[in-house]
Design an enzyme around this catalytic site. Sequence first.
Site, short mmCIF file in Angstrom:
data_model
loop_
_atom_site.label_atom_id
_atom_site.label_comp_id
_atom_site.label_asym_id
_atom_site.label_seq_id
_atom_site.Cartn_x
_atom_site.Cartn_y
_atom_site.Cartn_z
N SER A 96 40.19 39.91 36.98
CA SER A 96 39.63 41.26 36.97
C SER A 96 40.38 42.21 36.46
O SER A 96 40.37 43.28 35.93
CB SER A 96 39.22 41.46 38.23
OG SER A 96 40.18 41.30 39.27
N GLY B 248 37.42 37.75 39.35
CA GLY B 248 37.21 36.52 40.17
C GLY B 248 37.85 35.19 39.65
O GLY B 248 38.00 34.32 40.58
N ASN C 122 43.63 34.60 42.05
CA ASN C 122 42.61 34.35 42.59
C ASN C 122 42.43 32.73 43.00
O ASN C 122 41.48 32.38 43.37
CB ASN C 122 41.44 34.54 41.66
CG ASN C 122 41.17 36.24 41.62
OD1 ASN C 122 41.22 36.67 42.67
ND2 ASN C 122 40.38 36.36 40.57
N HIS D 46 43.66 45.71 43.16
CA HIS D 46 43.21 46.36 41.69
C HIS D 46 44.07 47.78 41.25
O HIS D 46 44.21 48.31 42.17
CB HIS D 46 41.74 46.43 41.60
CG HIS D 46 41.24 45.15 41.77
ND1 HIS D 46 40.29 44.83 43.09
CD2 HIS D 46 40.74 44.25 40.83
CE1 HIS D 46 39.89 43.52 42.91
NE2 HIS D 46 40.19 43.22 41.51
N ASP E 247 42.60 49.02 46.40
CA ASP E 247 42.08 48.20 47.36
C ASP E 247 43.12 47.09 47.71
O ASP E 247 42.79 46.13 48.18
CB ASP E 247 40.72 47.40 46.95
CG ASP E 247 41.01 46.76 45.60
OD1 ASP E 247 42.05 46.78 45.26
OD2 ASP E 247 40.36 45.85 45.29
#
Lengths: 228, 221
Positions: free
Chosen positions: B47, B74, B104, B195, B192
Amino acid sequence: MSAEENPAAEPAPVIDVQGDGRWMSQHNRFVQECKDAEPDVLFVGDSMVQLMQQHEVWRELFSPLHALNFGVSGDTTCNVLWRLQNGELDNIRPKVVVLWVGTNNHEHTADQVAGGILAIAQLLLSRLPKAKIIVLGLLPRGEFPNPLREKNAAVNNLLRASLPRLGPVQFIDVGGNFVHSDGTISSRDMFDFLHLSAGAYRTMSTTLHELLLQLLEETPQERRASLV
Amino acid sequence: MSEDSNPAATPTPCEDIQGDGRWMSLHNRFVSDSKGKEPDVLFVGDSLVQLLHEFEVWRKLFSPLHALNFGVGGDATHHVLWRLMNGELDYISPKVVVLWVGTNNHGHTPEQICGGIMAIINVIHQKLPHAHTLVLGLLPRGKSPNPLRARNASVNDLVQAEVASLSHASFLDMDPGFIQSDGSIAHQDMYDYLHLTPRAYQRVCQPLHERIRSLLDKHAP
């Protein structure tokens, strides 16, 4: 459908599986923002809400309305319910709450998801008796027709019928133009066939912004009275 | 570590659990997008790559370099490996491949994640013998110190060491100093705590842009 019968209406935090506690960090930050800010508008929901704040359109259209953004990527109705019951509505009196959640409720049926959204709307009305609520409809998703599109549309139909009965709650469907005549969704509108591009956010924000201006204008100036 | 014993280096497509087939749609779109395009630069990863395409910085810094973006939110190393082995490199000959993946890979050790990244570099080198792979370092994550920060830092150390002996690949540290003096990461940089915000992307992309430009210049006949 009571909370005992509807798992989508049961408040639940996100368990930290990955190991960096990001969900709780975001929740704690929002609780702190409630202590510091006096928003007129509160946006709450999942990544559809969260990502909006990263685009220019937020700064242009919604920041000037004194809006706070309590979106968390991946959230279900259960997670939003938990957050709102655990501090994210404390000390604030927004005039309008914009709620956008439900597309991540993979374990639940359309009936259950609609029930979860209704439960959140009811909570908002009970905690913020003077506020108006806008519930945004779930968007279609996936490049081609698929079961999740049908499910989201079913949720929207249920909401359309039941939300207005709760009080000052409006249902707005902003997904009308995304599915083309051949049934596909373009990656220009949803770069991963789920999340909106900057351009698509701009289009839907115009409608939402106009509605917010109307609702904010209708609401009497409470703050002056409360300072006396 | 052989591919068989390393899950991070075993090409694996993403299963459609949710029911709307989005991962395969994206993969298919990347394969068909690559037919008839002649990118000089290919970005591939998770991402952090995908979202880069959605902000102004992409149009300003990377579109002019004729870049394509094959990021999927993801994705872990084994997903990227599968995608590259199943069509995404078949119709193009970029001079530089920018690879950003690994954060991830939950449940994998730093050694396994490094093995996954090296497997990807290998596949790229086999399919595009003249391309240079620029591996981007994993960023710290989480608001406060946590095991994933340590894991990502270990991955970076391992990858940097392994890549040092290769002429077709190099490593770029992408962290401009996101961790503040109190150990926290600001939400103004990572909204967050994972990101990047547009302003953080601006910060990390300047050096990245310069590095890609110099690689392209070296590549020129």
